[in-house]
Design a protein around this motif. Structure first.
Motif, mmCIF file in Angstrom:
data_model
loop_
_atom_site.group_PDB
_atom_site.id
_atom_site.type_symbol
_atom_site.label_atom_id
_atom_site.label_comp_id
_atom_site.label_asym_id
_atom_site.label_seq_id
_atom_site.Cartn_x
_atom_site.Cartn_y
_atom_site.Cartn_z
ATOM 1 N N TRP A 142 0.821 -1.218 0.000
ATOM 2 C CA TRP A 142 0.000 0.000 0.000
ATOM 3 C C TRP A 142 0.853 1.265 0.000
ATOM 4 C CZ3 TRP A 142 -3.681 -2.000 4.411
ATOM 5 C CH2 TRP A 142 -4.601 -2.913 3.853
ATOM 6 N N ALA A 143 2.033 1.186 0.641
ATOM 7 C CA ALA A 143 2.873 2.378 0.779
ATOM 8 C C ALA A 143 3.737 2.656 -0.450
ATOM 9 C CB ALA A 143 3.777 2.233 2.004
ATOM 10 N N THR A 144 3.877 1.686 -1.336
ATOM 11 C CA THR A 144 4.731 1.871 -2.515
ATOM 12 C C THR A 144 4.110 2.886 -3.470
ATOM 13 O OG1 THR A 144 5.534 -0.411 -2.347
ATOM 14 C CG2 THR A 144 5.798 0.695 -4.469
ATOM 15 N N PRO A 145 4.843 3.931 -3.841
ATOM 16 C CA PRO A 145 4.273 4.940 -4.740
ATOM 17 C C PRO A 145 3.855 4.337 -6.088
ATOM 18 C CG PRO A 145 6.278 5.773 -3.703
ATOM 19 C CD PRO A 145 6.194 4.309 -3.378
ATOM 20 N N VAL A 146 2.806 4.892 -6.657
ATOM 21 C CA VAL A 146 2.347 4.461 -7.978
ATOM 22 C C VAL A 146 3.485 4.653 -8.985
ATOM 23 C CG1 VAL A 146 0.734 4.920 -9.855
ATOM 24 C CG2 VAL A 146 -0.063 4.978 -7.476
ATOM 25 N N GLY A 147 3.705 3.629 -9.776
ATOM 26 C CA GLY A 147 4.788 3.660 -10.748
ATOM 27 C C GLY A 147 6.050 2.976 -10.280
#
Length: 310
Positions: A142-147
């Motif tokens: 969930w914490a991983t940035p989009v992209g």
């Protein structure tokens, strides 16, 4: 103190029954509707019509309600792989417009695993090790940035450059709840991962002791984010002694036992006990409602208890 409704559908409830209770709770002003995550009944009940899946239920409620928050006490780590679970919870959060709360536990009820062919690690240490890795993975996805991609190398789980999608609607994530009365590992995991720490079905003194262990873990971790402290208690409220006794009988319990181990009595008695929980820092109380056909029970508490503890 906020009051939340907590149900145990494995004891016997269809989706329509749960929807009726959730809509009643929403219209009466309760803060949230929660359910357990179990596949097998407990005790001397028939459990009909059979179990309902927690996250399928919450997906339906996400579309069939509009305001009330929705969650689990507690989703079992033994039931689902962490990647698909992160996807499912994120999807339900989006379906609800950002109303999901993720209660997550290690899993404990061995009989239900045997009944439905779910692997159950015999060692409590292994279950907790897997649970800790799942917490790392789900919150990490969930914490991983989009992209960007997410990679994880653990003893039990490995993820290779996953896209970490979809994202929940709530940012940075749905609130994570961790509960239990473990003296060392549970407080440490709560301090590291949880937004809320819950103590189920304990008296005021034991609840306070568990809160203090977690408060100490939060302090020693150096964490700056606040922690919400909550408790769960079985509910049996009546306008008079006769109504209390009738409701206790309907769930197969004795009044005196419920007064000792739950929230039982007249509205005034329940307000008094909730006050003792509030004094030790309880911010939310999960009211375990076991007779889901008795909507008057919910209305009584909403009208005569909730205004006094708000």
């Amino acid at each position: 103190m906020r009051l939340r409704i907590f149900t145990e559908p494995q004891q016997g409830a269809s989706y329509d029954t749960l929807l009726t209770v959730a809509k009643a709770a929403e219209s009466l002003g309760y803060d949230a509707f929660f359910r357990s995550d179990h596949y097998l009944k407990m005790g001397d009940v028939d459990g009909l019509p059979g179990p309902t899946d927690a996250w399928i239920t919450l997906a339906g409620l996400a579309r069939d309600t509009s305001r009330i928050r929705l969650g689990t006490l507690m989703t079992a780590a033994t039931f689902r792989h962490p990647g698909p679970l992160a996807i499912g919870v994120a999807q339900v959060d989006r379906m609800s417009g950002g109303r999901v709360e993720f209660g997550f536990g290690a899993g404990w009820y061995e009989e239900e695993h045997a009944a439905y062919g779910i692997p159950f690690p015999a060692s409590g240490r292994e279950r907790f090790d897997r649970y800790e890795e799942q917490l790392d993975i789900i919150t990490g996805l969930w914490a991983t940035p989009v992209g960007e991609s997410f990679r994880y190398e653990g003893r039990h789980y490995r993820l290779a450059e996953g896209p970490a999608l979809p994202k929940p609607q709530q940012a940075p994530r749905p609130p994570v709840l961790i509960g239990g009365t473990g003296k060392k590992r549970t407080p440490r995991l709560a301090a590291a991962h949880a937004d809320e720490y819950n103590v189920p079905f304990c008296g005021v003194d034991d609840t306070f002791a568990a809160f203090e262990r977690t408060r100490a873990a939060v302090k020693s971790s150096g964490r700056s984010e606040p922690m919400v402290y909550s408790a769960a208690q079985v509910l049996c409220c009546g306008r008079d002694d006769a109504e209390v006794a009738r409701r206790a009988g309907a769930i197969g319990r004795e009044v005196e036992e419920l007064k000792e181990n739950g929230l039982a009595g007249t509205p005034a008695e329940i307000v008094d006990k909730l006050g003792r929980f509030a004094e030790i820092g309880t911010e939310r109380m999960y009211l375990q409602v076991l007779d889901l056909s008795d909507l008057d029970h919910l209305q009584l508490v909403a009208e005569q208890v909730a205004p006094q503890v708000a």
